[in-house]
Design an enzyme around this catalytic site. Structure first.
Site, PDB file in Angstrom:
ATOM      1  N   HIS A   1      44.277  29.057  44.472  1.00  0.00           N
ATOM      2  CA  HIS A   1      43.492  30.271  44.702  1.00  0.00           C
ATOM      3  C   HIS A   1      44.395  31.505  44.749  1.00  0.00           C
ATOM      4  O   HIS A   1      44.140  32.507  44.071  1.00  0.00           O
ATOM      5  CB  HIS A   1      42.713  30.137  46.015  1.00  0.00           C
ATOM      6  CG  HIS A   1      41.858  31.315  46.344  1.00  0.00           C
ATOM      7  ND1 HIS A   1      40.511  31.365  46.069  1.00  0.00           N
ATOM      8  CD2 HIS A   1      42.156  32.506  46.923  1.00  0.00           C
ATOM      9  CE1 HIS A   1      40.016  32.524  46.456  1.00  0.00           C
ATOM     10  NE2 HIS A   1      40.994  33.234  46.989  1.00  0.00           N
ATOM     11  N   GLU A   2      45.452  31.433  45.550  1.00  0.00           N
ATOM     12  CA  GLU A   2      46.343  32.589  45.681  1.00  0.00           C
ATOM     13  C   GLU A   2      47.070  32.876  44.375  1.00  0.00           C
ATOM     14  O   GLU A   2      47.350  34.034  44.052  1.00  0.00           O
ATOM     15  CB  GLU A   2      47.349  32.357  46.812  1.00  0.00           C
ATOM     16  CG  GLU A   2      46.722  32.177  48.189  1.00  0.00           C
ATOM     17  CD  GLU A   2      45.873  33.354  48.625  1.00  0.00           C
ATOM     18  OE1 GLU A   2      46.067  34.474  48.103  1.00  0.00           O
ATOM     19  OE2 GLU A   2      44.993  33.156  49.481  1.00  0.00           O
TER      20      GLU A   2
ATOM     21  N   HIS B   1      45.106  35.208  42.207  1.00  0.00           N
ATOM     22  CA  HIS B   1      45.353  36.622  42.504  1.00  0.00           C
ATOM     23  C   HIS B   1      46.692  37.066  41.918  1.00  0.00           C
ATOM     24  O   HIS B   1      46.814  38.165  41.363  1.00  0.00           O
ATOM     25  CB  HIS B   1      45.371  36.844  44.019  1.00  0.00           C
ATOM     26  CG  HIS B   1      44.038  36.732  44.676  1.00  0.00           C
ATOM     27  ND1 HIS B   1      42.926  37.413  44.237  1.00  0.00           N
ATOM     28  CD2 HIS B   1      43.632  36.020  45.762  1.00  0.00           C
ATOM     29  CE1 HIS B   1      41.891  37.129  45.017  1.00  0.00           C
ATOM     30  NE2 HIS B   1      42.293  36.283  45.940  1.00  0.00           N
TER      31      HIS B   1
ATOM     32  N   HIS C   1      46.610  37.614  38.194  1.00  0.00           N
ATOM     33  CA  HIS C   1      45.847  38.841  37.923  1.00  0.00           C
ATOM     34  C   HIS C   1      46.749  40.060  38.096  1.00  0.00           C
ATOM     35  O   HIS C   1      46.723  40.998  37.284  1.00  0.00           O
ATOM     36  CB  HIS C   1      44.656  38.922  38.879  1.00  0.00           C
ATOM     37  CG  HIS C   1      43.605  39.901  38.467  1.00  0.00           C
ATOM     38  ND1 HIS C   1      42.546  40.252  39.284  1.00  0.00           N
ATOM     39  CD2 HIS C   1      43.434  40.629  37.321  1.00  0.00           C
ATOM     40  CE1 HIS C   1      41.775  41.123  38.660  1.00  0.00           C
ATOM     41  NE2 HIS C   1      42.302  41.378  37.478  1.00  0.00           N
TER      42      HIS C   1
END
Length: 823
Positions: free
Chosen positions: A595-596, A599, A602
């Site tokens: 999940h991290e 980010h 991105h």
């Protein structure tokens, strides 16, 4: 816990807004080790001599590359291999993040003074820009506002990281001080009407060289932030705005503090006849509980570990009921603080000319209005309620079997004669159901196959196949990182070269927070056209303060000009690395890391021209999309089979074990998702409160909502909403994760999930990890950061007639998203 709850509990290091609004937050298992043949691994760095690591066993899968070996060694070897830290560059001391200006805590104050002088000069330049008869300065207002944002947020964001992760109190204290000073300066900018007026004039001016689409988007984001802070209001009205903002800040912090601390610890819960009521927990547990002086009742502190164990394992429903009610009992003081905060928001919305707080917050989100959010959530609730109710009925059958001794077939749809299912039954029977799925009682451990280095090398391979982007272990200079266990990764594109830096603070240490967070240290932006000379500062003005946070200027493929590259930091707590034993991840930590990393990638790909829309600086209800997509990858057995290898033997994780863990993780998911939908609906109902509604009762609203859409009835005398801490930081936007999960599921099935391509997992993974899908996602979504309308980005990815409908971002588009399943 399920991934919805996991992600929403992660500490979110929110982006620094240029306009600092007072109510807005700036915002391991170990397995036995089996020795293997010794390995010699290299960590390469083009700017320094190569280090040879001669160490204990590192085994890699047969198809591993030298890059895999280097990444695995980077994270799986103890830092003592190099003395003080892994990959220390043998040269003079640098400062944090390789900034010469950050060699000691005291340097933060010099940096603060320098930043204030430079920022003040830019502010003055923007304020007087309309007076320039040539119009040139007015044309530069958007660029200069973005520079101002970058200068301030570059320091504020960095201090946010330092004060949360640095182990030395001097650094923490100085970063707190810097953070406070610069945030106070931002509050002054809120009241600088000249900034707002210059921006408004720049947007409206008919330049011969018109503002570009990107400039207009950045300008309108700034304008919305200004207006949300009340800058456009008459002086008397703005005084009311400031008054209510200050009150809201106090109430919000008070509510968040009480919600974060869990249930009130007094009065204690008393359980009579504990040896009978606590059957199932073991005599040792029961005997260890403190007793009252009368009748030997067991004393339980609400919210404690003991309370959690009773809810999960006590066979007698009466014991679970006592603990549940004791932990959720209504606290009038806490409820009054929550309701005062909600009423203050409603009044502040009225000052801003809005009907309710949700209208204030949602104006720049994908959903735009509270009515649209309610339509989306209502559609989801209608879809999920029958499925969630079916899962509750399955648990009711388990309860009937436990109470009567008679077998009730879980597949039987008849529920007429089943017992009621209470809120205090959920944890107990959910645990029994999950246990029933595993014949041995517990699944085989997957942690030995998930060393930190193994997973990080796997992530590098995934990003390489999707985007042509990989990780390169980098040596650090003395002083560059805040703790010896922090690892640096250079992020490299196969054609463009270095595109960013990630600092990985993954390992445990005393005093470190156990939460996971993504911190932005530096955003990307174009820097070659800054026109610093136009700021009007005298030559050598900065000599007394030393260097700032200047970055090297890099060329980007296909883009004019030169850019500063992004720097981010990821913080987790996955255990420690010891000689012969790496830090091993459990399933929850694996999901969190993916999940991290969503980010992080991105931030690396979203290298935009403007700081204010770079990387993850985008709408709240869009920012989770890349990270949720990464959760889809880690939940794919095809991908997981190419990622998980035993840290000591190099053997792949057996397919049956993968499938068992995925099945376990996805069980009872509809029930949990429906609970999140109810929470998002409650958030909207609270924040559509109108100013003047004196009869507002937060508990009554929660009970009514549960009567309407719930599948487990609320318990009289309880007030769960007191513990809903996200009502402060995510007020009116709690729906965002569900919204992005719906979009991510659609994009996943459109770009990556190709069923039936092959019976072999590795060949299926080739289809899922397709460069075609990755390039489409990169070009149509990730590279834009927040610099493009997210509806247009999603529509471009989906394509066809449906994509055209989505691109409009209207009610029809919202209805489409609402019709997609949240998986």
């Amino acid at each position: 816990m399920r991934r919805l709850q996991q992600s929403l509990r992660r500490r979110s290091a929110r982006r620094c807004p240029f306009i600092l609004i007072p109510h807005r937050l700036l915002t391991t298992s170990y397995a036995s080790y089996k020795p293997a043949p010794q390995a010699t691994l290299e960590i390469e760095d083009t700017n320094s001599p190569t280090f040879l690591l001669k160490t204990s066993p590192i085994q890699l899968p047969a198809r591993a590359t030298s890059d895999d070996s280097a990444i695995k060694a980077h994270f799986d070897l103890p830092h003592s291999i190099f003395g003080d830290m892994v990959g220390v560059r043998r040269e003079h001391v640098k400062g944090l993040f390789h900034y010469d200006s950050l060699t000691q805590p005291e340097s933060l104050m010099r940096l603060t003074d320098r930043t204030l002088i430079q920022a003040s000069a830019i502010v003055q330049r923007i304020v007087v820009a309309p007076q320039d008869p040539t119009g040139r300065e007015l044309r530069l207002v958007v660029k200069n506002l973005d520079r101002l944002s970058d200068i301030l947020c570059g320091v504020i964001d960095m201090c946010e990281l330092i004060r949360n992760v640095h182990p030395h109190q001097d650094w923490v204290n100085q970063s707190d001080r810097t953070h406070q000073i610069l945030c106070s300066f931002m509050n002054e900018l809120n009241a600088t009407r000249g900034l707002y007026e210059s921006l408004a004039k720049a947007i409206a001016h008919p330049f011969n060289d018109p503002l570009t689409t990107s400039e207009l988007r950045v300008a309108r984001i700034f304008l919305t932030d200004f207006e949300r802070s009340g800058i456009h209001l008459p002086p008397s009205v703005r005084e009311r705005f400031v008054k209510h903002s200050d009150a809201l800040l106090f109430l919000g912090r008070s509510f968040l503090s009480s919600a974060s601390s869990g249930p009130s610890t007094v009065p204690h819960i008393e359980i009579p006849d504990p040896h009978r009521l606590l059957t199932g927990l073991g005599r040792q547990f029961v005997d260890s509980l403190p007793r009252t002086g009368r009748n030997g009742q067991a004393v339980i502190e609400p919210g404690s570990w003991e309370a959690q164990m009773i809810l999960r394992y006590a066979r007698e429903g009466r014991a679970r009921e006592l603990v549940y009610v004791g932990g959720m009992r209504a606290d009038k003081k806490r409820i009054s603080v929550l309701e005062a905060m909600l009423k203050e928001r409603a009044e502040l919305a009225s000052v801003l000319g809005k009907n309710n707080w949700a209208e204030v917050v949602l104006v720049d989100k994908m959903t735009k209005t509270p009515e649209n959010v309610m339509r989306f959530l209502t559609s989801l609730a209608q879809h999920h309620q029958p499925v969630a109710r079916a899962e509750v009925d399955m648990l009711r059958r388990m309860k009937a079997t436990a109470l009567t001794g008679n077998y009730f077939d879980p597949r039987n749809s008849r529920t007429r004669h089943l017992p009621l299912f209470h809120a205090w039954d959920r944890d107990y029977y959910s645990d029994k159901y999950l246990t029933s799925l595993i014949p041995t009682g517990s699944p085989p451990s997957i942690s030995p196959y998930l060393s930190t280095g193994t997973v990080m090398s796997g992530l590098s391979r995934i990003f390489s196949r999707l985007y042509g982007i990989s990780f390169k272990p980098a040596v650090v200079s003395p002083g560059e990182v805040w703790h010896p266990s922090v690892r640096r990764l250079d992020v490299v594109h196969e054609e463009e070269g270095l595109i960013g830096v990630i600092y990985c603070d993954f390992f445990s240490r005393i005093g470190k927070s156990s939460g996971a967070a993504h911190y932005t240290v530096r955003c990307s932006r174009r820097v070659d056209d800054d026109d610093i000379d136009g700021d009007g500062l005298p030559e050598d003005w900065d000599k007394p303060y030393g260097p700032g946070l200047e970055a090297d200027k890099e060329s980007l493929s296909g883009k004019p000009g030169k850019y500063q590259l992004p720097i981010i930091a990821l913080s987790m707590d996955v255990g420690t690395v010891n000689e012969g034993r790496p830090a091993l991840l459990n399933w929850q930590e694996l999901e969190t890391l993916f999940h991290e990393m969503g980010h992080a990638i991105h931030s690396m790909i979203g290298r935009t021209e403007y700081h204010n829309v770079s990387g993850t600086r985008c709408a709240t209800d869009f920012v989770e999309l890349p990270s949720i997509l990464m959760e889809h990858f880690v939940s794919s057995p095809e991908v997981l089979s190419t990622l998980a290898f035993h840290h000591a033997t190099g053997e792949p994780l057996p397919i049956p074990v993968i499938e068992a863990h995925l099945a376990l993780n996805q069980s009872l998911s509809a029930l949990e998702t429906h609970g999140q939908i109810a929470m998002a609906l409650l958030d909207q109902k609270y924040h559509t409160l109108r100013h003047g509604q004196d009869s507002f009762d937060s508990t009554a609203i929660w009970f009514q909502l549960q009567q309407e859409i719930g599948v487990i009835q609320p318990v009289p005398g309880t007030a769960w909403q007191m513990q809903f801490g996200h009502l402060y930081g995510y007020g009116a936007t709690y729906y965002s994760y569900l919204f992005d999960r719906a979009i991510a599921g659609k994009i996943w099935s459109t770009l990556f999930h190709r069923s039936g391509t092959s019976q072999a997992y590795d060949r299926k993974a080739e289809g899922i990890l397709s460069r075609e899908g990755g390039e489409l996602l990169k070009e149509k979504v990730l590279k834009w950061g927040g610099g493009r309308d997210p509806w247009e980005m999603v529509g471009d990815v989906i394509g066809g007639v449906e994509g055209d409908e989505l691109s409009k971002g209207d009610e029809r588009a919202l209805a489409l998203v609402g019709s997609w399943s949240v998986v």
